[in-house]
Design an enzyme around this catalytic site. Structure first.
Site, PDB file in Angstrom:
ATOM      1  N   GLU A 277       0.838  -1.250   0.076  1.00  0.00           N
ATOM      2  CA  GLU A 277       0.165  -0.115  -0.120  1.00  0.00           C
ATOM      3  C   GLU A 277       1.069   1.418  -0.065  1.00  0.00           C
ATOM      4  O   GLU A 277       1.692   1.418   1.056  1.00  0.00           O
ATOM      5  CB  GLU A 277      -1.022   0.044   1.248  1.00  0.00           C
ATOM      6  CG  GLU A 277      -1.918  -1.193   1.110  1.00  0.00           C
ATOM      7  CD  GLU A 277      -2.946  -1.233   2.408  1.00  0.00           C
ATOM      8  OE1 GLU A 277      -3.067  -0.335   3.298  1.00  0.00           O
ATOM      9  OE2 GLU A 277      -3.806  -1.862   2.343  1.00  0.00           O
ATOM     10  N   HIS A 298      -8.208   1.510   1.703  1.00  0.00           N
ATOM     11  CA  HIS A 298      -7.951   1.028   3.017  1.00  0.00           C
ATOM     12  C   HIS A 298      -8.721   2.289   3.794  1.00  0.00           C
ATOM     13  O   HIS A 298      -8.136   2.652   4.915  1.00  0.00           O
ATOM     14  CB  HIS A 298      -6.420   1.081   3.481  1.00  0.00           C
ATOM     15  CG  HIS A 298      -6.246   0.177   4.610  1.00  0.00           C
ATOM     16  ND1 HIS A 298      -5.005  -0.354   4.670  1.00  0.00           N
ATOM     17  CD2 HIS A 298      -7.129  -0.033   5.627  1.00  0.00           C
ATOM     18  CE1 HIS A 298      -5.120  -1.154   5.910  1.00  0.00           C
ATOM     19  NE2 HIS A 298      -6.506  -0.937   6.485  1.00  0.00           N
TER      20      HIS A 298
END
Length: 335
Positions: A277, A298
């Protein structure tokens, strides 16, 4: 006795803010609290000096600063590592346990937010909402095409929950409102009372995958859950089923999921977490086009409401241990 407690934070909140959040509890303590925010891992001398002195450590909610075995071994007086998130896979919890340092997460502080996200994406996927919006906003009118390709209700379907902790149970509570049958898989089976309370039936993972119309994942990242859903598991699912992952990216084989969507093994997927990420542009899911897929950055557990609860749970735990009490939501040992 030291003149103050040292709270060392690796999270990018200003020290002044953390101090302000702690200040209402000063009267409960026998001394002041000093707060230091440290995020420069290149300065190892300063880092290890602070680790030796810290009474409590607040972990990094961005998960860019790990807590390694070496760092844990440098802690001389640390009573708690309070991680202000559900996930804690950037912390060597085994090393902390060996050192006698409890690691605590936020428990169920964001469970409602993640559960609502899961329900929201299930509805959107079953009705092809993202495609319908995108094409209509471009001036197209795909009414009959979308109906002919299939759009489904949740009512009367089977929802399979992988991981029946706080979040999984909140999902079950909401799915029941749609008159769905609830299956769950967890490494530890819930008690009969809990199963009855949530209207949930235990099922081995293969049976859950074969029979469920919606599968949602709510497990932490551990050696056992890494790669838990791969090609074999995806091929067990119905071609009309959807998969939702707001847990951890590494739990699902992302290449296999991309292929499952591209080749139609499953009806759709929602993904909020990634093995790296932010994901790079060559990520297999980012390269997909014309599939029933929802990608989010997220944010499943990051509503304003949940973030306020997360901060409060973290602060409460810090104060708890500074008062000599046991912390709650400990993930690496029994107290």
């Amino acid at each position: 006795m030291e003149s103050s407690y040292l709270v060392l934070s690796f999270s990018p909140l200003p020290a002044e803010l953390i101090k302000t959040l702690l200040s209402p509890y000063r009267g409960m303590l026998d001394r002041d609290i000093e707060v230091i925010v440290f995020r420069n891992l290149g300065d190892r001398a300063s880092l290890f000096s602070l680790l030796e002195k810290a009474d409590v450590i607040i972990g990094d909610y961005t998960m860019t600063i790990p807590i390694t075995r070496d760092m844990c071994n440098a802690m001389k007086k640390t009573r708690l590592i309070a991680q202000p998130s559900t996930g804690y896979d950037h912390i060597d919890i085994q090393a902390c346990a060996e050192k006698g340092i409890p690691v605590a997460n936020i428990g169920g502080a964001n469970a409602v937010s993640v559960a609502e996200y899961t329900i929201m994406t299930a509805l959107a996927l079953m009705r092809r909402l993202i495609e319908a919006h995108s094409r209509t906003s471009r001036g197209e009118w795909p009414q009959w095409e979308l109906m002919d390709r299939g759009a489904f209700e949740l009512h009367g379907k089977i929802w399979g929950i992988i991981g029946f902790g706080r979040i999984g149970r909140e999902v079950a509570r909401r799915a029941r409102a749609f008159d769905m049958r609830i299956l769950y898989y967890d490494k530890v089976r819930a008690s009969p009372d809990i199963e009855e309370n949530y209207g949930a039936e235990f099922a081995p993972l293969p049976r859950l995958l074969k029979t469920s119309d919606v599968v949602s994942i709510h497990v932490p990242l551990t050696p056992e859950t890494r790669g838990m859903i791969g090609e074999k598991e995806l091929r067990l699912m119905k071609p009309s089923a959807i998969l939702i992952n707001p847990a951890r990216g590494e739990v699902v084989d992302e290449e296999a999921l991309a292929r499952a969507l591209r080749e139609g093994w499953i009806f759709g997927a929602a993904v909020d977490v990634y093995s790296r990420e932010p994901p790079t542009q060559d990520h297999p899911l980012l390269k997909l086009r014309d599939v029933n897929l929802i990608l989010t950055p997220h944010i499943a557990g990051a509503t304003t409401d949940a973030r306020a609860r997360i901060i409060q749970v973290t602060i409460d735990n810090v104060i708890r241990v500074l008062r000599g009490e046991k912390p709650v939501n400990v993930v690496n040992m029994s107290l």
